[in-house]
Design an enzyme around this catalytic site. Sequence first.
Site, mmCIF file in Angstrom:
data_model
loop_
_atom_site.group_PDB
_atom_site.id
_atom_site.type_symbol
_atom_site.label_atom_id
_atom_site.label_comp_id
_atom_site.label_asym_id
_atom_site.label_seq_id
_atom_site.Cartn_x
_atom_site.Cartn_y
_atom_site.Cartn_z
ATOM 1 N N GLY A 10 -30.489 41.684 -63.508
ATOM 2 C CA GLY A 10 -30.051 40.538 -62.608
ATOM 3 C C GLY A 10 -30.155 39.171 -63.092
ATOM 4 O O GLY A 10 -30.283 39.070 -64.485
ATOM 5 N N PHE A 11 -29.765 37.986 -62.392
ATOM 6 C CA PHE A 11 -29.810 36.908 -62.669
ATOM 7 C C PHE A 11 -31.243 36.471 -63.624
ATOM 8 O O PHE A 11 -30.910 35.888 -64.575
ATOM 9 C CB PHE A 11 -29.152 35.961 -61.527
ATOM 10 C CG PHE A 11 -29.495 34.577 -61.835
ATOM 11 C CD1 PHE A 11 -28.678 33.931 -62.836
ATOM 12 C CD2 PHE A 11 -30.245 33.822 -60.896
ATOM 13 C CE1 PHE A 11 -28.961 32.437 -62.965
ATOM 14 C CE2 PHE A 11 -30.198 32.427 -61.255
ATOM 15 C CZ PHE A 11 -29.581 31.849 -61.988
ATOM 16 N N ASP A 56 -33.685 53.925 -60.320
ATOM 17 C CA ASP A 56 -34.125 53.382 -58.965
ATOM 18 C C ASP A 56 -35.646 53.455 -58.768
ATOM 19 O O ASP A 56 -36.442 54.551 -58.808
ATOM 20 C CB ASP A 56 -33.612 53.994 -57.903
ATOM 21 C CG ASP A 56 -33.735 53.421 -56.575
ATOM 22 O OD1 ASP A 56 -34.763 52.716 -56.234
ATOM 23 O OD2 ASP A 56 -33.156 53.991 -55.581
ATOM 24 N N LEU A 72 -39.153 42.154 -60.511
ATOM 25 C CA LEU A 72 -38.140 41.163 -60.008
ATOM 26 C C LEU A 72 -37.304 42.255 -59.149
ATOM 27 O O LEU A 72 -36.046 41.428 -58.674
ATOM 28 C CB LEU A 72 -37.638 40.622 -61.102
ATOM 29 C CG LEU A 72 -38.072 39.130 -61.412
ATOM 30 C CD1 LEU A 72 -39.572 39.237 -61.972
ATOM 31 C CD2 LEU A 72 -37.361 38.508 -62.567
ATOM 32 N N SER A 74 -34.929 43.474 -56.613
ATOM 33 C CA SER A 74 -34.441 43.289 -55.104
ATOM 34 C C SER A 74 -33.001 42.694 -54.912
ATOM 35 O O SER A 74 -33.059 41.944 -55.808
ATOM 36 C CB SER A 74 -35.516 42.675 -54.602
ATOM 37 O OG SER A 74 -35.242 42.251 -53.075
ATOM 38 N N ASN A 98 -44.858 51.845 -56.001
ATOM 39 C CA ASN A 98 -44.875 52.778 -57.133
ATOM 40 C C ASN A 98 -45.141 51.579 -58.709
ATOM 41 O O ASN A 98 -45.886 52.089 -59.472
ATOM 42 C CB ASN A 98 -43.581 53.091 -57.476
ATOM 43 C CG ASN A 98 -43.149 54.308 -56.530
ATOM 44 O OD1 ASN A 98 -43.870 54.983 -56.380
ATOM 45 N ND2 ASN A 98 -41.701 54.750 -56.295
ATOM 46 N N TYR A 144 -34.648 41.027 -46.024
ATOM 47 C CA TYR A 144 -35.259 40.400 -47.120
ATOM 48 C C TYR A 144 -36.458 39.679 -46.906
ATOM 49 O O TYR A 144 -37.386 40.066 -47.650
ATOM 50 C CB TYR A 144 -34.050 39.280 -47.553
ATOM 51 C CG TYR A 144 -34.599 39.009 -48.990
ATOM 52 C CD1 TYR A 144 -34.512 39.619 -50.181
ATOM 53 C CD2 TYR A 144 -34.550 37.346 -49.130
ATOM 54 C CE1 TYR A 144 -34.795 39.068 -51.302
ATOM 55 C CE2 TYR A 144 -34.836 36.897 -50.033
ATOM 56 C CZ TYR A 144 -34.895 37.575 -51.403
ATOM 57 O OH TYR A 144 -35.188 36.802 -52.616
#
Length: 332
Positions: A10-11, A56, A72, A74, A98, A144
């Site tokens: 991700g970013f 996943d 991180l 999500s 997990n 969220y």
Amino acid sequence: MRTLVTGGAGFLGSHLCDRLIAEGHSVLCVDNLITGNLRNLTQLEREPRFEFLNHDICLPFDPGAFDYVFHLASPASPFDYLEHGIETLRVGSEGTLNILELARKYHAKYLVSSTSECYGDPSVHPQPETYWGHVNPIGPRSVYDESKRFTEAATMAYHRYRKVDTHIVRIFNTYGPRLQSSDGRVISTLLHQALSGEDLTVFGDGSQTRSFCYVSDEIEGILRLSRSQEHTPVNIGNPTEFTILECAEIILQMTGSRSSIVFQPLPVDDPKQRRPDIAKAKRLLGWEPTIDLRTGLALTLSYLSSKSESSNTIELKPAPKLTTTPVWAQTA
């Protein structure tokens, strides 16, 4: 150190992977690519200390021993978590448990990314970490907000009951290179619209406020927190506040765009104001942002004008052997 970074495609995750590699650590990046993108990692394709695992984290896995985990994973942009609501709830609950259990198993340190959305539509301004928030637990954004609030509760529980060395960062609006265009975040959407010649969309009358932190400042704050002795949440964000209308006008000026600004109704539960109180980060970490909005936008625009359109991908490493039941459900 051997580090595990969930959501590393991700970013923010990809920038964190870059920084950890630059510091000499080895990195296992785990991402199921539901919102991440392999293009964010092409610069690490031939780095021998970097591995990528397409997985996943809601499903059990065991990557072997590691020293530190940065959790991180999500969906984080409004478009993403509103489209993938169930997945967002699952990664904040099952996925978090997990990863916490893996940290406990291998005696690894742990940092999780939380969010300013924990404060909801705040009645306290600016928002200190002691503020419990004003959140709608059943509204559209709750997938969220409540995912992250559960993540924080689970993290503190593992610190208290399982003695895991945990850290919680509450991230405020962050921007910079690799932010997905038009993903519902303020900066990326307005930049995309301005550069494409589209009208800039401002919700409400544009008087709602946000505070924007450039990505390198955010990563520096995250790493300082990860090396601290602080276990309760810490705000990492830029305390300089702008209205959305001001932000749109700055972007029009800096891009030279001739686009117009159009106003649309506010989304449900859209916060009216958002600004971090960073006194705790200053005191404990010696951290505060160094890049102002105009400088950060200039850096982002430079990246957008020079980025390659290449579709390079990286080789996926074989998945670790999976266990048969969720690791958080196994007895210690």
